[in-house]
Design a protein around this motif. Sequence first.
Motif, short mmCIF file in Angstrom:
data_model
loop_
_atom_site.label_atom_id
_atom_site.label_comp_id
_atom_site.label_asym_id
_atom_site.label_seq_id
_atom_site.Cartn_x
_atom_site.Cartn_y
_atom_site.Cartn_z
N HIS A 174 0.84 -1.07 -0.05
CA HIS A 174 -0.24 0.01 -0.03
C HIS A 174 0.81 1.07 0.02
CE1 HIS A 174 -3.49 -2.55 1.38
NE2 HIS A 174 -2.53 -3.19 1.95
N LEU A 184 0.77 5.69 -0.18
CA LEU A 184 -0.04 6.91 -0.28
C LEU A 184 0.82 8.13 -0.23
CD1 LEU A 184 -2.69 8.30 -0.30
CD2 LEU A 184 -2.91 7.79 1.99
N LYS A 232 -3.53 7.48 -9.67
CA LYS A 232 -4.98 7.59 -8.68
C LYS A 232 -5.31 8.93 -8.82
CE LYS A 232 -5.30 3.60 -6.70
NZ LYS A 232 -6.66 3.02 -6.54
N ASN A 259 -7.94 10.15 -7.08
CA ASN A 259 -8.59 10.40 -5.63
C ASN A 259 -7.52 10.19 -4.47
OD1 ASN A 259 -11.39 10.64 -6.52
ND2 ASN A 259 -11.51 8.85 -6.73
N ARG A 260 -7.71 10.80 -3.58
CA ARG A 260 -6.77 10.63 -2.42
C ARG A 260 -6.91 9.31 -1.59
NH1 ARG A 260 -2.58 13.95 -2.87
NH2 ARG A 260 -4.25 15.80 -2.59
N GLU A 261 -6.29 8.20 -2.30
CA GLU A 261 -6.54 6.94 -1.88
C GLU A 261 -5.09 6.29 -1.97
OE1 GLU A 261 -9.67 5.22 -3.66
OE2 GLU A 261 -9.03 5.16 -5.76
#
Length: 347
Positions: free
Chosen positions: A146, A148, A173, A175-177
């Motif tokens: 993961h 971010l 990405k 979106n903020r994910e």
Amino acid sequence: MWSHLNKLLFWAMLSSVTCKKAVLDCKAMKTNEFPSPCLDSKTNVVMKGQNVSVFCSHKNKSLQITYSLFRNKTHLGTQDGKGEPVIFNLSITEAHESGPYKCKAQVCDNSKYSPDFNFTIVDPVTAPVLNITVIQTETDQHITLHCLSVNGSLPINYTFFEKHVAISPVISKYNREPAEFNLTRKNPGEEEEYRCEAKNRLPNYTAYSQPVTMPSTGGDSCPFCLKLLLPGLLLPLLVIMVVMILILAFWILPKYKARKAMRNNLARDCGAAPMKAGIYANIHQKQAKKESVPEVGSRLCISTAQDGAGHSQELQYATPVFQEVAPRQQEACDYYKPGYVYAELTF
């Protein structure tokens, strides 16, 4: 004197040729179409505080052209050029400085403007955070990565690396994910190091996460799995400990205090009886000197106490006295064995 006149004549002829050429250029501009100039930059994506350069050029390489740069209606500068583009240096510090920009090209009385040019202001990405989830089987490790970056203009492109080799395609990405990437590994015999990369439209600007090292499993054991599960196990254990402490505090401790208070009350009733008007009576007379048992005094302890309703109650305590006596007739039974010593209990 003749030399001076020759010089004047030469400069007059040169000026005449230059003026004639300029007149011809202006006539040519009137008869032929004068195209618009071009305004461009090496990049149109910038961040605040960045210094950039814009280039203003024209297709006609033989004319002496005057170039002027404008932002909206504000004049920023003027330069002359021939054959080569002219360069204007800018500093983008605020959002309104992103544009639009225009370049004006002028020859004689003819002028044309370039199309609008705008910069795009982008916030740079910050260093991403890499987290790893592991599912351990007997022979394999199922790993999920993961990644971010919490800051930076979207979209953000992520790439995962094992050591210095990319192991995933570019994951975009909008979106903020976090971006996720799954892989399966056989139980490794050596440590594996992973990290991820984050970047957006801002050129020449890339951020990397801190490397995360997975230790070797050493067979069927999974120390890294234990490390990942340990934070989840600590919370239930902590809750159980708190519950046990509360049970001890609210249930066992009051009972212990009650028992301790009862023992203290009994000790005061008997041990401190003289101070509380307790009455002691010696109810046993001295034994005859011919008796084989030593003299033991028997005392009766009488004290008073009050119950919950306030009524007085009398408590009596007696000390037993033992003395040796001869066996009686009924004691001579089949199972009687000589040599036994009998004692008589007296209160």
